[in-house]
Design a protein around this motif. Structure first.
Motif, PDB file in Angstrom:
ATOM      1  N   PRO A  96       0.805  -1.225   0.000  1.00 43.04           N
ATOM      2  CA  PRO A  96       0.000   0.000   0.000  1.00 43.04           C
ATOM      3  C   PRO A  96       0.836   1.273   0.000  1.00 43.04           C
ATOM      4  N   TYR A  97       1.966   1.256   0.692  1.00 41.63           N
ATOM      5  CA  TYR A  97       2.813   2.452   0.742  1.00 41.63           C
ATOM      6  C   TYR A  97       3.421   2.735  -0.632  1.00 41.63           C
ATOM      7  N   THR A  98       3.895   1.680  -1.293  1.00 43.53           N
ATOM      8  CA  THR A  98       4.461   1.848  -2.631  1.00 43.53           C
ATOM      9  C   THR A  98       3.421   2.384  -3.601  1.00 43.53           C
ATOM     10  N   CYS A  99       2.216   1.804  -3.565  1.00 49.41           N
ATOM     11  CA  CYS A  99       1.142   2.274  -4.453  1.00 49.41           C
ATOM     12  C   CYS A  99       0.777   3.722  -4.146  1.00 49.41           C
ATOM     13  N   ASN A 100       0.784   4.068  -2.870  1.00 46.84           N
ATOM     14  CA  ASN A 100       0.467   5.445  -2.476  1.00 46.84           C
ATOM     15  C   ASN A 100       1.490   6.409  -3.054  1.00 46.84           C
ATOM     16  N   MET A 101       2.765   6.047  -2.988  1.00 44.70           N
ATOM     17  CA  MET A 101       3.826   6.886  -3.530  1.00 44.70           C
ATOM     18  C   MET A 101       3.691   7.028  -5.045  1.00 44.70           C
ATOM     19  N   GLU A 102       3.370   5.936  -5.725  1.00 47.05           N
ATOM     20  CA  GLU A 102       3.255   5.979  -7.184  1.00 47.05           C
ATOM     21  C   GLU A 102       2.048   6.809  -7.620  1.00 47.05           C
ATOM     22  N   VAL A 103       0.938   6.666  -6.911  1.00 47.59           N
ATOM     23  CA  VAL A 103      -0.249   7.455  -7.239  1.00 47.59           C
ATOM     24  C   VAL A 103       0.028   8.943  -7.016  1.00 47.59           C
ATOM     25  N   SER A 104       0.726   9.257  -5.940  1.00 47.37           N
ATOM     26  CA  SER A 104       1.080  10.656  -5.676  1.00 47.37           C
ATOM     27  C   SER A 104       1.978  11.204  -6.783  1.00 47.37           C
ATOM     28  N   LYS A 105       2.937  10.392  -7.226  1.00 45.19           N
ATOM     29  CA  LYS A 105       3.820  10.827  -8.304  1.00 45.19           C
ATOM     30  C   LYS A 105       3.036  11.034  -9.599  1.00 45.19           C
ATOM     31  N   LEU A 106       2.021  10.196  -9.840  1.00 49.16           N
ATOM     32  CA  LEU A 106       1.172  10.379 -11.010  1.00 49.16           C
ATOM     33  C   LEU A 106       0.481  11.737 -10.953  1.00 49.16           C
ATOM     34  N   GLY A 107      -0.047  12.085  -9.781  1.00 46.50           N
ATOM     35  CA  GLY A 107      -0.707  13.375  -9.629  1.00 46.50           C
ATOM     36  C   GLY A 107       0.226  14.530  -9.922  1.00 46.50           C
ATOM     37  N   THR A 108       1.463  14.433  -9.436  1.00 48.37           N
ATOM     38  CA  THR A 108       2.450  15.483  -9.682  1.00 48.37           C
ATOM     39  C   THR A 108       2.769  15.599 -11.174  1.00 48.37           C
ATOM     40  N   ALA A 109       2.986  14.447 -11.821  1.00 50.31           N
ATOM     41  CA  ALA A 109       3.331  14.454 -13.246  1.00 50.31           C
ATOM     42  C   ALA A 109       2.201  15.033 -14.083  1.00 50.31           C
ATOM     43  N   LEU A 110       0.968  14.629 -13.809  1.00 50.49           N
ATOM     44  CA  LEU A 110      -0.167  15.132 -14.577  1.00 50.49           C
ATOM     45  C   LEU A 110      -0.365  16.630 -14.363  1.00 50.49           C
ATOM     46  N   ARG A 111      -0.182  17.065 -13.143  1.00 50.25           N
ATOM     47  CA  ARG A 111      -0.409  18.486 -12.833  1.00 50.25           C
ATOM     48  C   ARG A 111       0.590  19.380 -13.560  1.00 50.25           C
ATOM     49  N   TYR A 112       1.863  19.073 -13.429  1.00 54.32           N
ATOM     50  CA  TYR A 112       2.884  19.935 -14.022  1.00 54.32           C
ATOM     51  C   TYR A 112       2.947  19.787 -15.541  1.00 54.32           C
ATOM     52  N   ALA A 113       2.847  18.551 -16.037  1.00 56.32           N
ATOM     53  CA  ALA A 113       2.886  18.354 -17.484  1.00 56.32           C
ATOM     54  C   ALA A 113       1.649  18.944 -18.132  1.00 56.32           C
ATOM     55  N   GLY A 114       0.517  18.843 -17.454  1.00 57.52           N
ATOM     56  CA  GLY A 114      -0.709  19.430 -17.990  1.00 57.52           C
ATOM     57  C   GLY A 114      -0.581  20.924 -18.175  1.00 57.52           C
ATOM     58  N   MET A 115       0.041  21.594 -17.202  1.00 57.35           N
ATOM     59  CA  MET A 115       0.242  23.041 -17.325  1.00 57.35           C
ATOM     60  C   MET A 115       1.187  23.355 -18.479  1.00 57.35           C
ATOM     61  N   THR A 116       2.217  22.523 -18.640  1.00 58.95           N
ATOM     62  CA  THR A 116       3.179  22.750 -19.718  1.00 58.95           C
ATOM     63  C   THR A 116       2.536  22.582 -21.088  1.00 58.95           C
ATOM     64  N   LEU A 117       1.704  21.560 -21.222  1.00 65.02           N
ATOM     65  CA  LEU A 117       1.050  21.295 -22.504  1.00 65.02           C
ATOM     66  C   LEU A 117      -0.250  22.074 -22.665  1.00 65.02           C
ATOM     67  N   LYS A 118      -0.587  22.890 -21.637  1.00 67.41           N
ATOM     68  CA  LYS A 118      -1.820  23.683 -21.643  1.00 67.41           C
ATOM     69  C   LYS A 118      -3.049  22.786 -21.806  1.00 67.41           C
ATOM     70  N   VAL A 119      -3.022  21.652 -21.093  1.00 68.09           N
ATOM     71  CA  VAL A 119      -4.151  20.722 -21.072  1.00 68.09           C
ATOM     72  C   VAL A 119      -4.731  20.734 -19.665  1.00 68.09           C
ATOM     73  N   GLN A 120      -6.014  21.034 -19.535  1.00 75.13           N
ATOM     74  CA  GLN A 120      -6.656  21.054 -18.226  1.00 75.13           C
ATOM     75  C   GLN A 120      -7.177  19.657 -17.916  1.00 75.13           C
ATOM     76  N   LEU A 121      -6.708  19.112 -16.799  1.00 79.05           N
ATOM     77  CA  LEU A 121      -7.054  17.752 -16.419  1.00 79.05           C
ATOM     78  C   LEU A 121      -7.747  17.741 -15.060  1.00 79.05           C
ATOM     79  N   PRO A 122      -8.672  16.810 -14.864  1.00 80.42           N
ATOM     80  CA  PRO A 122      -9.317  16.691 -13.554  1.00 80.42           C
ATOM     81  C   PRO A 122      -8.341  16.128 -12.529  1.00 80.42           C
ATOM     82  N   ASP A 123      -8.598  16.393 -11.266  1.00 79.64           N
ATOM     83  CA  ASP A 123      -7.755  15.861 -10.191  1.00 79.64           C
ATOM     84  C   ASP A 123      -8.182  14.428  -9.904  1.00 79.64           C
ATOM     85  N   VAL A 124      -7.835  13.520 -10.822  1.00 82.52           N
ATOM     86  CA  VAL A 124      -8.288  12.143 -10.687  1.00 82.52           C
ATOM     87  C   VAL A 124      -7.651  11.462  -9.483  1.00 82.52           C
ATOM     88  N   VAL A 125      -6.433  11.853  -9.119  1.00 81.64           N
ATOM     89  CA  VAL A 125      -5.780  11.250  -7.957  1.00 81.64           C
ATOM     90  C   VAL A 125      -6.530  11.614  -6.684  1.00 81.64           C
TER      91      VAL A 125
END
Length: 343
Positions: free
Chosen positions: A119-148
């Motif tokens: 569970p801890y590993t999955c929690n870390m990976e899901v958190s990293k997904l949220g970070t990647a989507l948030r910052y990359a979305g801003m860079t690509l000017k794509v608005q994404l829901p906070d699915v995490v």
């Protein structure tokens, strides 16, 4: 109708349509902005997903890696972050980022659990997904829901994510011997040596993989561990580490290959893969490669080394942190103290 605005020397096109998230993109000329807006609006009118909404999770993860590299903070190939992003891209990469759902994340975490991730590993990976989507979305000017954020209650309820409990797993001497024997026989002597070396030095997997022949001090029996993990400063955090016990013998028996700088010329992901295969083949329960660092640290204390001496090997700046890597066995206290008569 799209809104076309001049921003400095460029032109920005902004499209707002009911049923769609606002989409914005900057162009070199007004004509390019207008042409892009017409194309996107035509896709919306036809009920088709627009190009920006088709971006996959893998696309966003690649964009996040580029963003980190451009900011002079690249994701190292030997870092935990690299492997988290690699797992995410493999498990969710083909999904459209804009349509990613909590159920998709639940499926991903379930698959990772079946592969042995806790569970801890999955929690870390899901958190990293949220970070990647948030910052990359801003860079690509794509608005994404906070699915995490949306998925966390479900993932927590299903027990797929959770906090990191303190691990107290130490391999037995028999388990270590079986692991070394299996790896040497099935994968090659090198991998058996790496397991022994990990225990003897309490080094992390990535640190072992990076060691170079040029960083060995033959006279003092030391090796320089470069860019050692540190909460404040990793780059340039180089430390000389004594090669105690069989660690020195293991290094000395490694063959030197022309053109190969490293002592153990293998990728850390391969080491992890083979170690997991060995654990499963031998039916050894709940043992991770990082547990070898715990074992090595504990053995140093059991051999009579003081805290400050152990820290020279493990690299801990704060001695209090050594507690979480040390699981001493009560029965080991019956061993004779150094200097006691053995007669």
């Amino acid at each position: 109708m799209a809104s076309i605005l001049k921003i400095g020397a460029k032109w920005r096109a902004l499209i707002r349509r009911k049923g769609h998230k606002p989409i914005c993109k900057t162009h070199r000329t007004k004509a390019e902005a207008e042409a892009w807006a017409r194309r996107i609006e035509a896709q919306m009118d036809a009920g088709e997903p627009v190009a920006e909404e088709k971006a996959t999770v893998a696309d966003l993860i690649d964009a996040y890696r580029r963003l980190r590299a451009e900011a002079a903070r690249p994701v190292s190939d030997s870092s935990n972050e690299h492997y988290m992003l690699k797992h995410l891209s493999a498990g969710l990469g083909d999904r459209q980022a804009a349509r990613l759902s909590p159920q998709d994340l639940a499926g991903y975490c379930t698959a990772r659990r079946d592969d042995g991730a806790g569970p801890y590993t999955c929690n870390m990976e899901v958190s990293k997904l949220g970070t990647a989507l948030r910052y990359a979305g801003m860079t690509l000017k794509v608005q994404l829901p906070d699915v995490v954020g949306q998925a966390r209650p479900l993932l927590s309820h299903l027990g797929l994510i959770g906090g990191g409990g303190r691990r107290e797993r130490r391999p037995t001497a028999d388990e270590l011997e079986r692991l070394v024997e299996w790896l040497a026989r099935v994968k090659g002597v090198l991998f058996g040596d790496i397991v022994r070396f990990a225990v003897a030095t309490a080094m992390r997997r990535g640190e072992i993989e990076r060691l170079q022949w040029a960083d060995v001090d033959e006279a003092k029996r030391l090796v320089l561990v470069r860019d050692r993990k540190d909460p404040r400063r990793k780059a340039g955090n180089d430390q000389w580490v004594p090669l105690l016990g069989q660690a020195w013998e293991i290094v000395q028996r490694q063959p030197k290959v022309d053109g190969e700088l490293r002592i153990f010329p293998i990728g850390s992901s391969t080491v992890s893969k083979y170690f997991t295969e060995a654990v499963r083949a031998l039916k050894i329960p709940d043992l991770h490669f990082h547990d070898l660092r715990h074992e090595g640290t504990s053995q140093l204390f059991e051999e009579g080394y003081a805290i400050e001496q152990v820290a020279l090997v493990t690299g801990h700046k704060d001695w209090r942190h050594l507690k979480r890597y040390t699981q001493l066995r009560p029965e080991d206290l019956h061993r004779p103290a150094a200097g006691d008569d053995k007669a």
